[in-house]
Enzyme design. Structure first.
Site, mmCIF file in Angstrom:
data_model
loop_
_atom_site.group_PDB
_atom_site.id
_atom_site.type_symbol
_atom_site.label_atom_id
_atom_site.label_comp_id
_atom_site.label_asym_id
_atom_site.label_seq_id
_atom_site.Cartn_x
_atom_site.Cartn_y
_atom_site.Cartn_z
ATOM 1 N N HIS A 17 0.826 -1.203 0.000
ATOM 2 C CA HIS A 17 0.000 0.000 0.000
ATOM 3 C C HIS A 17 0.865 1.260 0.000
ATOM 4 C CE1 HIS A 17 -2.466 3.075 2.227
ATOM 5 N NE2 HIS A 17 -3.254 2.808 1.211
ATOM 6 N N GLU A 28 2.047 1.846 -3.470
ATOM 7 C CA GLU A 28 0.982 2.393 -4.310
ATOM 8 C C GLU A 28 0.906 3.909 -4.146
ATOM 9 O OE1 GLU A 28 -3.338 3.580 -3.701
ATOM 10 O OE2 GLU A 28 -3.074 1.520 -2.988
ATOM 11 N N HIS A 29 1.028 4.381 -2.902
ATOM 12 C CA HIS A 29 1.019 5.826 -2.662
ATOM 13 C C HIS A 29 2.239 6.502 -3.286
ATOM 14 C CE1 HIS A 29 -2.118 6.867 0.506
ATOM 15 N NE2 HIS A 29 -2.347 5.598 0.240
#
Length: 430
Positions: A58, A61-62
């Site tokens: 995650h 992804e950022h």
């Protein structure tokens, strides 16, 4: 193009190419649309993480949108929005996706930007620290949202002590201390060409997309991808006595993966049991008795197993009546399913599937997911035929198989009147 490239036409609209690097490119030409959706779908998510790197998928992804060797963070958004496009990403337990939708004349820009963020992100320290703070805010917001965070606790107790049970967002302590090298190392190992599908749908030509992929995705890693740990369902009970007006309850069971013969029966079971306003749980628990505002069931398949669950939000006093009624519905559906309710469930699932085909973005995602799950593009007619073939006996069989498994119970709020897990097991076995 190299003659080692394999072109595998699926039908007149869908074409598939596997490049020598192992990267898969799949496209679907859609008539009478003026847009193109293009995405890179990486077959990695939170269940591929080691314990010390939980949340890295995650975090990556950022960070993908926070600057590359050629673009500052603001430029990524500005270039897409300057042509009226949309760019986004998401992280799941088994997949991370980066996708964009643009007008057809801007397809080259879309491929350029997605390829750039996957192969040339810089992870500048200043941007890294800024985004670390954003993710910590996101975790805090999730923790403050009971009907959101309850599912993380449910997942943790269904799959204890393993990646599939850990939260997609990671923990506050883990994100705070995660070094840049964890992100870059994970990206190198998992964002390898054989682990990526580039999918596109809309007003396009396959050769056009193939040329763009060869140009913008050539620098993907070629490292062998680490093997995924198999899922080991455990089951158990979690309770947190927060000072809330409502009790949030998730009750679930081990379920089936995508390739199981009960995959479609379980999907239809979820719909007829708690998938809409005409479902059994909605009608019995909310409409007839007024015990809840929200109640629904869900079927969550994975590559090697799955979860089937029921969520309900109810008042402290109503919880005592809610759980036995819900368990009785789970017992009933093991022995009796009517043709009309199965027909309604089937119509809902088919309509959702067929309506999604009108969206370039949905088609793009479906193509990638099918290739990563089944190893092939599954024709819509085949899926519809499998749904049509499910009988009432199939649904009862799936319900019996699921609801006699070891349950997992998670509650949050004033849940003193929610029966213990052992009592739930006894009621289901009676």
């Amino acid at each position: 193009m190299s003659d080692t490239i394999r072109n595998l036409p699926v039908n007149q609209a869908i074409q598939l190419t596997r490049l020598p690097s192992g990267l898969t490119v799949v496209t679907e030409r859609m008539e009478r649309v003026e847009t193109v959706s293009l995405g890179a779908y990486v077959a990695t998510g939170s269940r591929h993480e080691q314990e010390a790197e939980n949340g890295v998928s995650h975090f990556l992804e950022h960070m993908a949108f926070k600057g590359t060797e050629r673009r500052a963070a603001a430029q990524i958004a500005e270039e897409i929005e300057a042509v009226g496009g949309h760019i986004n990403a998401y992280t799941a337990r088994e997949q991370t996706a980066y996708y964009v939708k643009v007008l057809k004349e801007d397809t080259a820009l879309a491929a350029d930007i997605i390829g750039d963020i996957l192969t040339h992100s810089t992870f500048e320290p200043e941007e890294l620290e800024r985004e670390r703070g954003v993710i910590l805010q996101e975790i805090g917001q999730a923790n403050d949202t009971p009907d959101d965070i309850i599912f993380d606790h449910f997942q943790e107790h269904a799959y204890p002590g393993q990646p599939l049970g850990r939260p997609v967002l990671g923990s506050e302590d883990g994100i705070r201390s995660m070094p840049r090298t964890t992100l870059t190392g994970y990206m190198r190992r998992h964002y390898a060409a054989p682990n990526v599908v580039v999918a596109a749908a809309g007003a396009l030509r396959h050769e056009q997309i193939l040329d763009l992929v060869n140009q913008h995705f050539a620098d993907l890693s070629l490292d062998p991808v680490p093997e995924m740990l198999p899922a080991r369902y455990g089951g158990g009970e979690f309770r947190e006595a927060r000072d809330l007006d409502q009790v949030h309850i998730v009750l679930g069971f081990p379920s089936v993966g995508y390739g199981d013969r009960d995959y479609y029966p379980a999907l239809l079971l979820s719909t007829l049991l708690g998938g809409g306003m005409s479902s059994r749980l909605f009608q019995e628990v909310r409409e007839k008795r007024g015990l809840v505002y929200s109640i629904y069931s869900f079927s969550s398949p994975f590559l090697d197993g799955g979860l089937f669950g029921i969520y309900a939000g109810t008042g402290e006093s109503e919880a005592e009546e809610l759980v036995p009624i819900t368990l009785e519905e789970l017992r009933k559906v093991q022995s009796e399913v009517t043709e009309p309710e199965l027909a309604r469930a089937r119509a809902q699932v088919k309509a959702s599937l067929l309506m999604s085909l009108e969206s370039t973005g949905s088609r793009c995602e479906q193509l990638a997911r099918q290739l990563q799950v089944f190893g092939r593009v599954v024709p819509t007619a085949e899926t519809v035929a499998k749904l049509n073939a499910v009988t009432t006996a199939d649904v009862c069989r799936a319900a019996t198989r699921l609801f006699r498994g070891t349950p997992t119970l998670a509650t949050m709020g004033p849940a003193e009147r929610v029966p213990a897990l052992g009592d739930i097991v006894e009621r289901l076995a009676a």
